[in-house]
Design an enzyme around this catalytic site. Structure first.
Site, PDB file in Angstrom:
ATOM      1  N   LYS A  63      45.468  17.779 -25.437  1.00 39.07           N
ATOM      2  CA  LYS A  63      44.940  16.420 -25.272  1.00 39.07           C
ATOM      3  C   LYS A  63      43.984  16.062 -26.399  1.00 39.07           C
ATOM      4  O   LYS A  63      43.947  14.920 -26.862  1.00 39.07           O
ATOM      5  CB  LYS A  63      44.247  16.294 -23.919  1.00 39.07           C
ATOM      6  CG  LYS A  63      45.200  16.352 -22.729  1.00 39.07           C
ATOM      7  CD  LYS A  63      44.458  16.220 -21.408  1.00 39.07           C
ATOM      8  CE  LYS A  63      45.417  16.267 -20.234  1.00 39.07           C
ATOM      9  NZ  LYS A  63      44.707  16.146 -18.931  1.00 39.07           N
ATOM     10  N   ASP A  87      35.554  24.754 -22.489  1.00 38.48           N
ATOM     11  CA  ASP A  87      35.752  24.638 -21.046  1.00 38.48           C
ATOM     12  C   ASP A  87      34.412  24.899 -20.358  1.00 38.48           C
ATOM     13  O   ASP A  87      33.966  26.045 -20.264  1.00 38.48           O
ATOM     14  CB  ASP A  87      36.812  25.644 -20.581  1.00 38.48           C
ATOM     15  CG  ASP A  87      37.096  25.542 -19.086  1.00 38.48           C
ATOM     16  OD1 ASP A  87      36.445  24.725 -18.407  1.00 38.48           O
ATOM     17  OD2 ASP A  87      37.969  26.291 -18.608  1.00 38.48           O
ATOM     18  N   SER A 167      22.869   9.871 -16.113  1.00 38.38           N
ATOM     19  CA  SER A 167      23.260   8.691 -15.334  1.00 38.38           C
ATOM     20  C   SER A 167      22.041   8.044 -14.699  1.00 38.38           C
ATOM     21  O   SER A 167      21.113   8.733 -14.269  1.00 38.38           O
ATOM     22  CB  SER A 167      24.254   9.101 -14.238  1.00 38.38           C
ATOM     23  OG  SER A 167      24.448   8.040 -13.321  1.00 38.38           O
ATOM     24  N   TYR A 202      26.609  14.335  -7.411  1.00 33.65           N
ATOM     25  CA  TYR A 202      26.672  13.918  -8.816  1.00 33.65           C
ATOM     26  C   TYR A 202      25.309  13.441  -9.321  1.00 33.65           C
ATOM     27  O   TYR A 202      24.826  13.924 -10.364  1.00 33.65           O
ATOM     28  CB  TYR A 202      27.741  12.836  -9.014  1.00 33.65           C
ATOM     29  CG  TYR A 202      27.801  12.318 -10.430  1.00 33.65           C
ATOM     30  CD1 TYR A 202      28.295  13.120 -11.456  1.00 33.65           C
ATOM     31  CD2 TYR A 202      27.343  11.038 -10.750  1.00 33.65           C
ATOM     32  CE1 TYR A 202      28.336  12.653 -12.770  1.00 33.65           C
ATOM     33  CE2 TYR A 202      27.378  10.572 -12.051  1.00 33.65           C
ATOM     34  CZ  TYR A 202      27.869  11.375 -13.057  1.00 33.65           C
ATOM     35  OH  TYR A 202      27.899  10.921 -14.355  1.00 33.65           O
ATOM     36  N   LYS A 206      22.702  15.053 -12.340  1.00 33.23           N
ATOM     37  CA  LYS A 206      22.166  14.255 -13.436  1.00 33.23           C
ATOM     38  C   LYS A 206      20.639  14.251 -13.438  1.00 33.23           C
ATOM     39  O   LYS A 206      20.007  14.201 -14.505  1.00 33.23           O
ATOM     40  CB  LYS A 206      22.735  12.837 -13.374  1.00 33.23           C
ATOM     41  CG  LYS A 206      24.232  12.787 -13.616  1.00 33.23           C
ATOM     42  CD  LYS A 206      24.549  13.313 -15.000  1.00 33.23           C
ATOM     43  CE  LYS A 206      25.974  13.698 -15.239  1.00 33.23           C
ATOM     44  NZ  LYS A 206      26.243  14.153 -16.609  1.00 33.23           N
ATOM     45  N   SER A 239      35.941   4.455 -16.889  1.00 29.26           N
ATOM     46  CA  SER A 239      36.123   5.781 -17.474  1.00 29.26           C
ATOM     47  C   SER A 239      36.959   6.613 -16.506  1.00 29.26           C
ATOM     48  O   SER A 239      37.330   6.142 -15.426  1.00 29.26           O
ATOM     49  CB  SER A 239      34.768   6.463 -17.724  1.00 29.26           C
ATOM     50  OG  SER A 239      34.195   6.902 -16.513  1.00 29.26           O
TER      51      SER A 239
END
Length: 335
Positions: A63, A87, A167, A202, A206, A239
């Site tokens: 990719k 990774d 974030s 999440y 952050k 995204s």
């Protein structure tokens, strides 16, 4: 409600494309998660700005190479760019990547963009997966690239950057006691399946990033080491970050995107701003293409917040040591 109105205002802010540093034609940049989303768009900008060397870190070489081919064609720079495998679910992969970084003649900025949102609870290396990817491995990469950033700053007389993508969800009022209320080790406390919720975990990861960045910056004065460490919020954008979330959450995100989302390209401008910013951004939170420390709540900056920050820092270092990837902080912070 004021926070909601502030979020809407932020999302509708017109973001300029940051002006690149005058030495960009000599500079080397690493962008993680560079084959999609913010990372891809950030990489495109660096190509267009004539950065000498751009390293695209991607989990999938296939990719990454496909993205690089497209960027070269789009920017008419067929001989620029390279793909390095990284990774973040594997600390060993981070170490192998960092070993390659040590062979570079210079490094002007690490833009640590790669991250994950987990829809389901999953353990890896003894902790929940998003904690591993977004915090432990990301900070391991930041630590391991610091010597090259320090060396480059000194050798070329520039200020280099270690920029971590975070974030604004980490700054919401409901996050205030998510960390300081935990008993024992922070990473163990956030790795319990019964309390796992995607849209809570999440922001937790952050917040941990922000606290780690602030602590690291406090130990590395720019005047002595030449490295600017900061955290940047790209904003709410289109995204692939939500590719792992559940159906109901995805529906809600889709509706919000229609109403308020930026494009990934617009969000990537924030990453560039932080990676080009001056010493005023050291240890700071950046958003809307500016340093926005005023957005950081008092519960992070006050005495309780600083105590939590040090606790997170010590637990992070202990975790890295436990999984066999110890950090010599004294060596990194001694000139």
């Amino acid at each position: 409600m004021p926070r909601v109105f502030g979020f809407i205002k932020d999302q509708r802010t017109n973001l300029p494309v940051p002006k690149p540093p005058t030495n960009i034609a000599d500079a080397t940049y690493i962008v993680t998660g560079a084959n999609s989303g913010f990372g891809l768009e950030c990489t495109k900008h660096l190509f267009r700005m004539d950065a000498k060397r751009v390293i695209m870190a991607a989990r999938s070489r296939c990719k990454g190479e496909a993205a690089l081919t497209a960027i070269r064609r789009e920017t008419s720079r067929p001989n620029v760019g390279e793909v390095w495998e990284l990774d973040l679910t594997s600390p060993d992969s981070v170490e192998a990547f960092a070993k390659r970084v040590r062979t570079l003649d210079r490094l002007d900025a690490l833009i640590a963009n790669a991250g994950v949102v987990m829809a389901n609870f999953q353990m890896a290396e003894g902790i929940e997966m998003s904690l591993l990817v977004n915090v432990v491995s990301t900070m391991l990469l930041a630590f391991r690239t610091l010597p090259k950033l320090q060396e480059s700053a000194r050798k070329f007389g520039v200020q280099t950057h270690n920029t971590i993508v975070t974030s604004n969800s980490a700054l919401e009022s409901e996050m205030e006691h998510n960390i300081d209320s935990l008993q024992g080790d922070v990473f163990d406390g956030l790795s319990k399946e019964k309390s796992f919720k995607t849209m809570v975990q999440y922001p937790n990861t952050k917040l941990l990033e922000i606290l780690a960045v602030r602590q690291l910056a406090s130990l590395l004065p720019v005047s002595e080491f030449g490295v600017i460490v900061n955290a940047v919020n790209p904003g709410f954008c289109y995204s692939e970050l939500d590719r792992n979330v559940g159906t109901m959450a995805k529906v809600g995100i889709t509706v919000m995107r229609v109403l308020l989302a930026r494009t990934a390209e617009e969000g990537s401008r924030n990453l560039l701003q932080a990676a080009f910013a001056g010493p005023e951004s050291h240890g700071a939170y950046c958003s809307e293409c500016q340093v926005k420390e005023r957005d950081v709540p008092a519960w992070i900056t006050n005495d309780v917040g600083k105590t939590t920050q040090k606790r997170v820092w010590l637990d992070l270092l202990k975790r890295l040591d436990t999984i066999g990837h110890s950090i010599d902080i004294k060596a990194l912070t001694t000139k």
